[in-house]
Write an enzyme that holds these catalytic residues in place. Sequence first.
Site, mmCIF file in Angstrom:
data_model
loop_
_atom_site.group_PDB
_atom_site.id
_atom_site.type_symbol
_atom_site.label_atom_id
_atom_site.label_comp_id
_atom_site.label_asym_id
_atom_site.label_seq_id
_atom_site.Cartn_x
_atom_site.Cartn_y
_atom_site.Cartn_z
ATOM 1 N N HIS A 203 0.836 -1.207 0.000
ATOM 2 C CA HIS A 203 0.000 0.000 0.000
ATOM 3 C C HIS A 203 0.862 1.245 0.000
ATOM 4 C CE1 HIS A 203 0.576 -1.357 4.162
ATOM 5 N NE2 HIS A 203 0.570 -0.074 4.526
ATOM 6 N N HIS B 33 0.658 5.206 1.144
ATOM 7 C CA HIS B 33 -0.061 6.189 1.953
ATOM 8 C C HIS B 33 -0.067 7.500 1.171
ATOM 9 C CE1 HIS B 33 0.323 3.984 5.921
ATOM 10 N NE2 HIS B 33 1.266 3.382 5.234
HETATM 11 P P1 DGP Z 1 1.787 0.283 7.367
HETATM 12 O O1 DGP Z 1 2.633 0.530 8.580
HETATM 13 O O2 DGP Z 1 2.314 1.042 6.190
HETATM 14 O O3 DGP Z 1 1.582 -1.175 7.127
HETATM 15 O O4 DGP Z 1 0.411 0.965 7.705
HETATM 16 C C1 DGP Z 1 -0.811 0.321 7.850
HETATM 17 C C2 DGP Z 1 -1.835 1.412 7.987
HETATM 18 O O5 DGP Z 1 -3.117 0.807 7.930
HETATM 19 C C3 DGP Z 1 -1.766 2.202 9.291
HETATM 20 O O6 DGP Z 1 -1.594 3.575 8.970
HETATM 21 C C4 DGP Z 1 -3.091 1.960 9.975
HETATM 22 C C5 DGP Z 1 -3.961 1.419 8.863
HETATM 23 N N1 DGP Z 1 -4.901 0.389 9.271
HETATM 24 C C6 DGP Z 1 -4.675 -0.643 10.109
HETATM 25 N N2 DGP Z 1 -5.767 -1.422 10.201
HETATM 26 C C7 DGP Z 1 -6.714 -0.872 9.397
HETATM 27 C C8 DGP Z 1 -8.062 -1.226 9.075
HETATM 28 O O7 DGP Z 1 -8.629 -2.216 9.543
HETATM 29 N N3 DGP Z 1 -8.717 -0.408 8.207
HETATM 30 C C9 DGP Z 1 -8.121 0.706 7.664
HETATM 31 N N4 DGP Z 1 -8.868 1.441 6.831
HETATM 32 N N5 DGP Z 1 -6.854 1.070 7.947
HETATM 33 C C10 DGP Z 1 -6.163 0.288 8.797
#
Ligand code: DGP
Length: 142
Positions: free
Chosen positions: A106, A108
């Site tokens: 992903h 950001h």
């Molecule tokens: P990373 O460290 O790049 O893997 O960030 C994962 C991101 O995903 C973090 O900023 C929080 C977000 N996140 C975690 N769980 C969920 C979820 O269940 N739904 C959504 N929409 N975002 C989530």
Amino acid sequence: MPNSGPYQPDNIFARILRGELPAHKVFEDDVALAFLDVMPQSDGHTLVIPKIAARGLLDMPADAWGPYMARVQKVASAVKAGMDADGLTLRQYEGAAGGQTVFHLHFHVLPRWEGVGLRRHGDAMEKDDVLKAHAAKIRAAF
Ligand code: DGP
């Protein structure tokens, strides 16, 4: 969730892709899905994930980058316009040591405003109605 080894199809983002978990979606086509981060580092913080099952940057097939990054750019443009931002910061965390916590690739997309700092990565959950309002603004900007 293992932080190395093969792609795990039960990761949170794979479950969102399959419609098993809810998300505030702002964009979807055959290549990518974009939805709001539940722990936003700035208002309108959006995640763009490919539909290909890749853990991160290093296992994304080379020929899949073009179509995926075109969607990242398209979403980034709508995020900037919809949130009336001055600029954007894009981030990608690779592997646990790199700060990655969800092991489906992903990017950001973080809206930025002059003089406004970012909140910490993965720090605090946003209220659902706030996420809903931001998603509506971004969806309206495509
Ligand atoms: P990373 O460290 O790049 O893997 O960030 C994962 C991101 O995903 C973090 O900023 C929080 C977000 N996140 C975690 N769980 C969920 C979820 O269940 N739904 C959504 N929409 N975002 C989530």
